[in-house]
Design a protein around this motif. Sequence first.
Motif, mmCIF file in Angstrom:
data_model
loop_
_atom_site.group_PDB
_atom_site.id
_atom_site.type_symbol
_atom_site.label_atom_id
_atom_site.label_comp_id
_atom_site.label_asym_id
_atom_site.label_seq_id
_atom_site.Cartn_x
_atom_site.Cartn_y
_atom_site.Cartn_z
ATOM 1 N N GLN A 175 0.290 1.303 6.263
ATOM 2 C CA GLN A 175 0.358 2.657 5.328
ATOM 3 C C GLN A 175 1.077 3.591 6.004
ATOM 4 O O GLN A 175 1.636 4.855 5.245
ATOM 5 C CB GLN A 175 -0.957 3.998 5.271
ATOM 6 N N GLN A 176 2.186 2.873 7.091
ATOM 7 C CA GLN A 176 3.247 3.208 7.829
ATOM 8 C C GLN A 176 4.805 3.260 6.940
ATOM 9 O O GLN A 176 5.099 1.817 7.145
ATOM 10 C CB GLN A 176 2.986 3.065 8.963
ATOM 11 N N LYS A 197 4.161 13.675 7.734
ATOM 12 C CA LYS A 197 3.344 12.989 7.919
ATOM 13 C C LYS A 197 2.919 11.879 9.045
ATOM 14 O O LYS A 197 3.646 10.793 9.649
ATOM 15 C CB LYS A 197 1.503 12.868 6.961
ATOM 16 N N PHE A 198 2.259 12.235 9.936
ATOM 17 C CA PHE A 198 2.140 11.659 10.962
ATOM 18 C C PHE A 198 0.506 11.184 11.362
ATOM 19 O O PHE A 198 0.017 12.245 11.427
ATOM 20 C CB PHE A 198 2.865 11.577 12.767
ATOM 21 N N MET A 199 0.687 9.903 12.052
ATOM 22 C CA MET A 199 -0.949 9.797 12.371
ATOM 23 C C MET A 199 -0.914 8.957 13.721
ATOM 24 O O MET A 199 -0.553 7.794 14.065
ATOM 25 C CB MET A 199 -1.562 8.878 11.264
ATOM 26 N N GLU A 250 7.466 15.345 19.654
ATOM 27 C CA GLU A 250 8.417 16.269 19.501
ATOM 28 C C GLU A 250 8.283 15.901 17.614
ATOM 29 O O GLU A 250 9.124 17.365 17.307
ATOM 30 C CB GLU A 250 9.270 16.415 20.766
ATOM 31 N N THR A 251 9.052 14.641 17.345
ATOM 32 C CA THR A 251 9.044 14.290 16.286
ATOM 33 C C THR A 251 8.823 15.211 15.036
ATOM 34 O O THR A 251 8.896 15.929 13.764
ATOM 35 C CB THR A 251 9.486 13.266 15.843
ATOM 36 N N ALA A 252 7.289 15.098 15.002
ATOM 37 C CA ALA A 252 6.808 15.925 13.721
ATOM 38 C C ALA A 252 7.077 17.361 13.696
ATOM 39 O O ALA A 252 6.370 17.967 13.135
ATOM 40 C CB ALA A 252 4.775 15.785 14.590
ATOM 41 N N LEU A 281 0.609 -1.003 0.557
ATOM 42 C CA LEU A 281 0.005 -0.095 0.458
ATOM 43 C C LEU A 281 1.070 1.305 -0.281
ATOM 44 O O LEU A 281 2.110 0.944 0.286
ATOM 45 C CB LEU A 281 -0.799 -0.497 1.489
ATOM 46 N N ASP A 282 0.734 2.422 -0.200
ATOM 47 C CA ASP A 282 0.948 3.728 -0.224
ATOM 48 C C ASP A 282 1.405 3.927 0.978
ATOM 49 O O ASP A 282 0.393 3.956 1.949
ATOM 50 C CB ASP A 282 0.438 4.394 -1.325
ATOM 51 N N LYS A 283 2.392 4.678 1.213
ATOM 52 C CA LYS A 283 3.221 5.309 2.559
ATOM 53 C C LYS A 283 2.662 6.484 2.685
ATOM 54 O O LYS A 283 3.588 7.073 2.226
ATOM 55 C CB LYS A 283 4.377 5.152 3.278
ATOM 56 N N LYS A 284 1.238 6.678 3.868
ATOM 57 C CA LYS A 284 0.583 8.034 3.752
ATOM 58 C C LYS A 284 1.675 8.513 4.851
ATOM 59 O O LYS A 284 1.436 10.417 4.753
ATOM 60 C CB LYS A 284 -0.283 7.981 4.075
ATOM 61 N N TRP A 285 2.187 8.007 6.114
ATOM 62 C CA TRP A 285 2.375 8.755 6.954
ATOM 63 C C TRP A 285 4.300 7.515 7.005
ATOM 64 O O TRP A 285 4.756 7.094 6.993
ATOM 65 C CB TRP A 285 1.550 7.955 8.022
ATOM 66 N N GLN A 286 4.781 9.018 7.670
ATOM 67 C CA GLN A 286 5.904 8.547 7.895
ATOM 68 C C GLN A 286 5.770 7.385 9.532
ATOM 69 O O GLN A 286 6.692 6.450 8.694
ATOM 70 C CB GLN A 286 6.566 9.658 8.436
#
Length: 369
Positions: free
Chosen positions: A248-249, A213-215, A204-206, A178-183
């Motif tokens: 997706q991560q 992008k993070f989730m 803090e990383t974000a 799947l496409d990686k939406k989030w780092q």
Amino acid sequence: MKFVVIGLSVTSSWGNGHATTYRALLKELSRMGHEVLFLERDTPYYAAHRDLPDPDFCKLGLYQSNSLLMADYEEDVANADVVIVGSYVKEGVEIGKWVLQTAGGIRAFYDIDTPVTLAKLEKEDYEYITPDLIASYDLYLSFSGGPILKYLEGYYSSPAARALYCSVDPENYYPEDLDKKWQLGYLGTYSVDRQPTLDKLLNETAIDLNHCKFMVAGPNYPEEVNWPHNVGRIDHLPQSGHRAFYNQQKFTLNVTRRDMIKAGFSPSVRLFEAAACGVPIISDYWEGLDSLFEEGTEILIAGGSADVQRYLSGITDEEARKIGERARQKVLKSHTSKERAKELMYYVNEAFEQRVMRVDSNMVYKAMI
């Protein structure tokens, strides 16, 4: 064998990891030919969020109160080969006493929250178990392994405390292209003692990596949590959406509760789920983690945001894929629901043998006097 399990929930994974743990284990017991009845308190909270209202791997009984449970299911409990009472069952002490008096088979307690349970007992908080019940159950199945098992046997006089880690069903959790939406992503219910680590490792990383992008997925987060602009939120993710979420991560985060860190040897079900999907895991550290996954080659340990940023920026896609695949192979070898069901049956048979030995010893003693 006939199993009766009285647990927090199997029908709803909303806000708890118990449901996915029970589902994987009971599905495998059913496959092995065992008959399973799961009894669950019919609470409004879970009734409103049932993502598995009619499981096909067990019979389901919903009860409104302890008195109705005891009236409607006394025969089932009395005739079962194994009766298991789970942690965080409402009015579980009363249920435990009833099971000990009623069940003719092995009586077991399955603690999916062992370090939390012991912390409550130290405060004399007997929400769902007491020291006397620990000593009376034939078998104490513990979410945690390591030294805590000897403590349960030595201090609380459990006849047999055995590790029964959470597990994963590889039919539900596996890699997908799947496409990686989030780092980096995180799946977990809000916990006040986990939030500082989540803030440190993810938020803090974000802030520093504001181009990524993070989730965060999970319920019960208070409105006052200050999420950076590049951190998305999913309030609740049903189990059917877990696999796609992990896949997706680029990396997934594992954060451990304070009591679990203190006890050590307490892997969450999310750890095994993510590994089964082949997603490289960044985790906080606790004793016993390296007995499950090898640091650096199967899992990445972070003490702060700088460590997380180093992994996200410095590990190539191919290196990340290899780390995830090595962890996946470890899970497939040792932490599937099939392996966990085998362990459970070994412990149950061991408990039956101990019962026979006690009966034989009593008969010899009576003959002598």
